[in-house]
Design a protein around this motif. Structure first.
Motif, PDB file in Angstrom:
ATOM      1  N   LEU A  81      14.053 -11.986  -6.179  1.00  0.00           N
ATOM      2  CA  LEU A  81      13.333 -10.832  -6.727  1.00  0.00           C
ATOM      3  C   LEU A  81      14.274  -9.674  -7.020  1.00  0.00           C
ATOM      4  N   LEU A  82      14.120  -9.148  -8.220  1.00  0.00           N
ATOM      5  CA  LEU A  82      14.784  -7.919  -8.642  1.00  0.00           C
ATOM      6  C   LEU A  82      13.699  -6.866  -8.840  1.00  0.00           C
ATOM      7  N   ALA A  83      13.805  -5.761  -8.105  1.00  0.00           N
ATOM      8  CA  ALA A  83      12.909  -4.621  -8.329  1.00  0.00           C
ATOM      9  C   ALA A  83      13.728  -3.537  -9.008  1.00  0.00           C
ATOM     10  N   VAL A  84      13.371  -3.223 -10.238  1.00  0.00           N
ATOM     11  CA  VAL A  84      14.053  -2.165 -10.987  1.00  0.00           C
ATOM     12  C   VAL A  84      12.992  -1.126 -11.315  1.00  0.00           C
ATOM     13  N   TRP A  85      13.162   0.084 -10.807  1.00  0.00           N
ATOM     14  CA  TRP A  85      12.047   1.008 -10.623  1.00  0.00           C
ATOM     15  C   TRP A  85      12.352   2.386 -11.166  1.00  0.00           C
ATOM     16  N   GLY A  86      11.456   2.915 -11.989  1.00  0.00           N
ATOM     17  CA  GLY A  86      11.527   4.317 -12.343  1.00  0.00           C
ATOM     18  C   GLY A  86      11.159   5.140 -11.115  1.00  0.00           C
ATOM     19  N   SER A  87      12.110   5.858 -10.554  1.00  0.00           N
ATOM     20  CA  SER A  87      11.897   6.498  -9.246  1.00  0.00           C
ATOM     21  C   SER A  87      10.955   7.689  -9.307  1.00  0.00           C
ATOM     22  N   ASN A  88      10.652   8.189 -10.512  1.00  0.00           N
ATOM     23  CA  ASN A  88       9.778   9.357 -10.645  1.00  0.00           C
ATOM     24  C   ASN A  88       8.368   8.970 -11.104  1.00  0.00           C
ATOM     25  N   ASP A  89       8.025   7.708 -10.921  1.00  0.00           N
ATOM     26  CA  ASP A  89       6.703   7.210 -11.298  1.00  0.00           C
ATOM     27  C   ASP A  89       5.627   7.972 -10.527  1.00  0.00           C
ATOM     28  N   PRO A  90       4.630   8.562 -11.228  1.00  0.00           N
ATOM     29  CA  PRO A  90       3.583   9.309 -10.513  1.00  0.00           C
ATOM     30  C   PRO A  90       2.551   8.418  -9.838  1.00  0.00           C
ATOM     31  N   PHE A  91       2.566   7.124 -10.113  1.00  0.00           N
ATOM     32  CA  PHE A  91       1.568   6.216  -9.555  1.00  0.00           C
ATOM     33  C   PHE A  91       2.147   5.256  -8.515  1.00  0.00           C
ATOM     34  N   PHE A  92       3.304   4.682  -8.803  1.00  0.00           N
ATOM     35  CA  PHE A  92       3.911   3.691  -7.914  1.00  0.00           C
ATOM     36  C   PHE A  92       5.220   4.253  -7.354  1.00  0.00           C
ATOM     37  N   LEU A  93       5.194   4.532  -6.071  1.00  0.00           N
ATOM     38  CA  LEU A  93       6.273   5.244  -5.417  1.00  0.00           C
ATOM     39  C   LEU A  93       7.460   4.336  -5.100  1.00  0.00           C
ATOM     40  N   PRO A  94       8.667   4.917  -4.954  1.00  0.00           N
ATOM     41  CA  PRO A  94       9.824   4.116  -4.572  1.00  0.00           C
ATOM     42  C   PRO A  94       9.623   3.313  -3.298  1.00  0.00           C
ATOM     43  N   ALA A  95       8.800   3.801  -2.385  1.00  0.00           N
ATOM     44  CA  ALA A  95       8.545   3.055  -1.148  1.00  0.00           C
ATOM     45  C   ALA A  95       7.979   1.676  -1.430  1.00  0.00           C
ATOM     46  N   GLY A  96       7.249   1.529  -2.528  1.00  0.00           N
ATOM     47  CA  GLY A  96       6.710   0.223  -2.891  1.00  0.00           C
ATOM     48  C   GLY A  96       7.792  -0.751  -3.288  1.00  0.00           C
ATOM     49  N   ALA A  97       8.853  -0.237  -3.921  1.00  0.00           N
ATOM     50  CA  ALA A  97       9.984  -1.091  -4.274  1.00  0.00           C
ATOM     51  C   ALA A  97      10.771  -1.486  -3.035  1.00  0.00           C
ATOM     52  N   GLU A 134       0.817  -1.214   0.000  1.00  0.00           N
ATOM     53  CA  GLU A 134       0.000   0.000   0.000  1.00  0.00           C
ATOM     54  C   GLU A 134       0.847   1.258   0.000  1.00  0.00           C
ATOM     55  N   GLU A 135       2.029   1.222   0.643  1.00  0.00           N
ATOM     56  CA  GLU A 135       2.856   2.418   0.670  1.00  0.00           C
ATOM     57  C   GLU A 135       3.402   2.768  -0.709  1.00  0.00           C
ATOM     58  N   GLY A 136       3.267   1.856  -1.661  1.00  0.00           N
ATOM     59  CA  GLY A 136       3.685   2.144  -3.021  1.00  0.00           C
ATOM     60  C   GLY A 136       2.678   2.920  -3.833  1.00  0.00           C
ATOM     61  N   LEU A 137       1.456   3.072  -3.318  1.00  0.00           N
ATOM     62  CA  LEU A 137       0.405   3.770  -4.063  1.00  0.00           C
ATOM     63  C   LEU A 137       0.442   5.263  -3.775  1.00  0.00           C
ATOM     64  N   SER A 138       0.591   6.059  -4.811  1.00  0.00           N
ATOM     65  CA  SER A 138       0.635   7.512  -4.644  1.00  0.00           C
ATOM     66  C   SER A 138      -0.785   8.081  -4.555  1.00  0.00           C
ATOM     67  N   GLU A 139      -0.852   9.393  -4.315  1.00  0.00           N
ATOM     68  CA  GLU A 139      -2.148  10.069  -4.294  1.00  0.00           C
ATOM     69  C   GLU A 139      -2.778  10.117  -5.680  1.00  0.00           C
ATOM     70  N   GLY A 140      -1.996   9.813  -6.708  1.00  0.00           N
ATOM     71  CA  GLY A 140      -2.554   9.749  -8.054  1.00  0.00           C
ATOM     72  C   GLY A 140      -3.629   8.688  -8.200  1.00  0.00           C
ATOM     73  N   TRP A 141      -3.666   7.747  -7.246  1.00  0.00           N
ATOM     74  CA  TRP A 141      -4.694   6.706  -7.263  1.00  0.00           C
ATOM     75  C   TRP A 141      -6.015   7.161  -6.645  1.00  0.00           C
TER      76      TRP A 141
END
Length: 283
Positions: free
Chosen positions: A229-245, A132-139
């Motif tokens: 598991l490998l999490a490779v993450w676009g850190s500026n994603d407006p929907f899924f935050l780095p905290a989710g990774a 849940e911490e990966g979900l931004s306010e954009g949701w």
């Protein structure tokens, strides 16, 4: 030169389109795309992996070149999408495979993994959330709709389906928007322009809450089975935050978490880096 085959297979009466490349006897990597895209989003990644990995990239039902049945004969829920892709893997004979999950591909793939843990060799999550911490306010507008399926809340989400918003999803958070080809977003918008496509996507928006409700089950799968598991993450994603990774490490202490200075569609700008990370991760 990498040879990619473009195939369609009948999955219990539903035509599922997929891309396939690489040696048939090599370890398999199943690529699961996100909204509002299709398997074409992997066009830059597949050639970088297919010399050593067997790649399979299906289009989800309702997306890309796969069938988009009418809503009165096909239930557009994430559970149903996962059931179809689960059967797809069985129909084409995939017994063991690694998962690459992005956006909608994550709740689809994690359902399959939790159901068949013995089939999953590893997971690569590229902006594919399970916390849940990966979900931004954009949701928030989508959350309002899955909590209250009113027509007003449904109509408020149509702004997510415009050509301008699709392009924004591709470019937001990238250091240089001119480095993002318009080809991917243009093709996605063509698929979204098909009759009833918007209504199909609104059905899935409304069902997204089912994914969040399953986060504890996904996390229990991680803790119990400890898939690499490998999490490779676009850190500026407006929907899924780095905290989710970062949260993957809570249940998978050995998870490899890497961040890239880009947005949601990280493959558009960092396919080379992601391919290198996957190659090292899969060994």
């Amino acid at each position: 030169m990498t040879s990619i085959a473009y195939r369609t297979v009948d999955v219990d009466g539903l035509n599922v389109f997929y891309r396939e490349a690489g040696p048939a006897d090599a370890p398999t990597l199943l690529l699961l795309h996100g909204f509002p895209s299709a398997g074409h989003m992997f066009r830059d990644l597949i050639p970088k992996l297919a010399d050593r990995v067997h790649i399979v990239a299906p289009d989800l039902p309702g997306f890309g070149q796969s069938d988009m049945p009418a809503r009165d004969v096909f239930e557009y829920t994430f559970e149903h999408l996962a059931d179809v892709i689960d059967r797809f893997t069985e129909v084409i004979g995939l017994n063991r495979f690694a998962l690459y999950v992005f956006d909608y591909g994550a709740p689809t793939g994690f359902r399959i993994a939790a159901k068949h843990p013995e089939r999953i060799t590893a997971i690569i999550s590229q902006n594919g959330n399970a916390y849940e911490e990966g979900l931004s306010e954009g949701w928030n507008p989508i959350r309002a709709y899955w909590q209250d399926r009113s027509q007003a809340n449904r109509d408020a989400l149509r702004a997510f389906l415009t050509p301008e918003t699709t392009r924004w999803q591709y470019t937001h958070g990238t250091p240089d928007e001119t480095a993002v080809s318009p080809d991917g977003s243009t093709l996605d918008n063509a698929y979204l322009a098909r009759p009833d496509a918007h209504e199909v996507q609104l059905e899935l928006f409304g069902d997204y809450g089912s994914n969040v409700a399953l986060y504890p089950a996904f996390q229990e799968y991680f803790r119990t089975h400890q898939p690499p598991l490998l999490a490779v993450w676009g850190s500026n994603d407006p929907f899924f935050l780095p905290a989710g990774a970062e949260a993957f490490k809570r249940d998978l202490p050995n998870a490899d978490v890497q961040f890239l200075n880009t947005g949601h569609f990280a493959l558009e700008t960092h396919a080379e880096e992601i391919a290198a990370a996957i190659t090292k991760f899969l060994g």
